[in-house]
Write an enzyme that holds these catalytic residues in place. Sequence first.
Site, PDB file in Angstrom:
ATOM      1  N   GLY A   1       0.862  -1.258   0.051  1.00 45.06           N
ATOM      2  CA  GLY A   1       0.083  -0.095   0.093  1.00 45.06           C
ATOM      3  C   GLY A   1       0.872   1.316  -0.040  1.00 45.06           C
ATOM      4  N   ILE A  19       1.960   3.071   2.678  1.00 49.89           N
ATOM      5  CA  ILE A  19       2.930   3.286   3.338  1.00 49.89           C
ATOM      6  C   ILE A  19       4.129   2.351   3.112  1.00 49.89           C
ATOM      7  CG2 ILE A  19       3.686   2.750   5.606  1.00 49.89           C
ATOM      8  CD1 ILE A  19       0.657   3.175   6.532  1.00 49.89           C
ATOM      9  N   SER A  74      -0.697  -8.389  -1.732  1.00 51.78           N
ATOM     10  CA  SER A  74      -1.749  -9.176  -1.861  1.00 51.78           C
ATOM     11  C   SER A  74      -2.007  -9.492  -3.128  1.00 51.78           C
ATOM     12  CB  SER A  74      -3.062  -8.120  -1.509  1.00 51.78           C
ATOM     13  OG  SER A  74      -3.167  -7.183  -2.275  1.00 51.78           O
ATOM     14  N   ARG A  93      -3.961  -8.815  -5.316  1.00 40.93           N
ATOM     15  CA  ARG A  93      -4.101  -7.658  -6.133  1.00 40.93           C
ATOM     16  C   ARG A  93      -3.006  -6.979  -6.827  1.00 40.93           C
ATOM     17  NH1 ARG A  93      -7.539  -6.684  -1.999  1.00 40.93           N
ATOM     18  NH2 ARG A  93      -6.204  -5.021  -1.339  1.00 40.93           N
ATOM     19  N   THR A 129       4.945  -1.821  12.143  1.00 37.85           N
ATOM     20  CA  THR A 129       3.964  -0.849  12.390  1.00 37.85           C
ATOM     21  C   THR A 129       2.624  -0.679  11.990  1.00 37.85           C
ATOM     22  OG1 THR A 129       5.099   0.344  10.374  1.00 37.85           O
ATOM     23  CG2 THR A 129       6.119   0.962  12.247  1.00 37.85           C
ATOM     24  N   ARG A 171      -0.340  -3.877  12.440  1.00 39.87           N
ATOM     25  CA  ARG A 171      -1.311  -4.222  13.189  1.00 39.87           C
ATOM     26  C   ARG A 171      -0.809  -5.634  14.135  1.00 39.87           C
ATOM     27  NH1 ARG A 171      -2.824   0.116  12.822  1.00 39.87           N
ATOM     28  NH2 ARG A 171      -5.160   0.966  12.258  1.00 39.87           N
ATOM     29  N   GLU A 196      -3.113  -1.721  24.485  1.00 49.01           N
ATOM     30  CA  GLU A 196      -2.538  -0.594  24.471  1.00 49.01           C
ATOM     31  C   GLU A 196      -3.179   0.470  25.328  1.00 49.01           C
ATOM     32  OE1 GLU A 196      -1.102  -0.877  19.826  1.00 49.01           O
ATOM     33  OE2 GLU A 196      -2.707   0.668  20.381  1.00 49.01           O
ATOM     34  N   HIS A 238       2.716   2.866  19.702  1.00 50.76           N
ATOM     35  CA  HIS A 238       1.603   3.234  18.507  1.00 50.76           C
ATOM     36  C   HIS A 238       1.431   4.663  17.913  1.00 50.76           C
ATOM     37  CE1 HIS A 238      -2.554   1.320  16.519  1.00 50.76           C
ATOM     38  NE2 HIS A 238      -1.833   2.194  15.894  1.00 50.76           N
ATOM     39  N   ALA A 239       2.809   5.166  17.697  1.00 53.76           N
ATOM     40  CA  ALA A 239       2.991   6.533  17.637  1.00 53.76           C
ATOM     41  C   ALA A 239       3.372   6.864  16.008  1.00 53.76           C
ATOM     42  CB  ALA A 239       4.030   7.070  18.615  1.00 53.76           C
ATOM     43  N   ALA A 240       3.305   5.837  15.262  1.00 51.50           N
ATOM     44  CA  ALA A 240       3.961   5.820  14.036  1.00 51.50           C
ATOM     45  C   ALA A 240       3.160   7.209  13.448  1.00 51.50           C
ATOM     46  CB  ALA A 240       3.797   4.745  13.182  1.00 51.50           C
TER      47      ALA A 240
END
Length: 365
Positions: A196, A198, A218, A220, A278, A280, A311, A330-332
Amino acid sequence: MSTLRDRRTTARVLVVDTAPNEMALTELAAFADLGLVPTVNLRRVTDAQLRARIGARYQTVDFDGFAENELAAHIEDEGRGFEAVKCRAGIPITASVLERATARSLQRRLVLVGRAAVGSDTFDRAAAQRLGVAIRTTPGANAAAVAELTVALMLDALRGVSRRANALRAGSWSEAVKDLPTGSLVDARVGLVGSGAIARRVADLVRAFGAEVWVFGSPRFTAERAAGWPGQRVERLGELLAGCDVVSVHVPATPETEGMIGADQLRLMRPGSVLINTARTSVLDERALDQALRVPHTGPWRAAVDVFGTEGPSFSSVLADNPHCTLSPHAAGMTWSAMQTASRRLVDEFARFVNDTGILNSAAR
């Protein structure tokens, strides 16, 4: 059908968590300009002056937006209800919340939920579709920010920046220079799990360091789609894990990606390699990673993780005491630029929904 602009005070939006700092006022004013009357949850607004300024202009509440029952009760609002809900990350828009928010007994029924973030993994999409609630998010808004921290975590895992700083603060020069010399991104092969926005940004950044890029996407992500990528398409995850010095995970939380990288996959990784997550926590098994990092010469040597199963204030993770793993809260995606972009794009999504569907008008009874 008339537009919402013709009846500016007929629709209500519950803002579960605002944009940060001064951005909150801009965001709330934009919702008001659309004809949405905000009720603002102040729980995560820590600045006293900002709380006062919001309170002077809008109705306010104070509750834990991460607590499912509290969230549902405030959306119900003693039978008054809301047509729209705005939130950021991690708010549990579950089937139960949606059912209570769309009950026929409410004066106003929920028809729109927006999240100023990329994913919607804490939303029950099937229930939303069944109950006629539209979901809007802001894909790509934080791609640059997440990619930036991803590369920072790669460098920390490879070069041991935070670990060496901690050793020096503890007065141990010998510990600080342990494992020198180190690896680097120069001439490394970086494998990206995901294709994607990112991942694409990460690919551009690490190539600037002199790294080679492999990509596993994926179904796709066909050869045709990969043709313009700054990297080589790999058809099997195992091939990427076994062939790369650095592996970085960038796939969403879906049934297809759950448990994608577990103990068996980690054993395929090169000795001395590093792993970055970064994305899930459901994609990468925390316990399996913890165990793999503690076994020398098999699987990854170092890791850096920005996402966890538990978290917030109740944070817990088996990785918390693992000396081979860098932790990030979880600050990315949390840069000023990214959050401003997400807020602005979500307001635009609300505006399109209002102007294109007119559903908010008919939702009020």
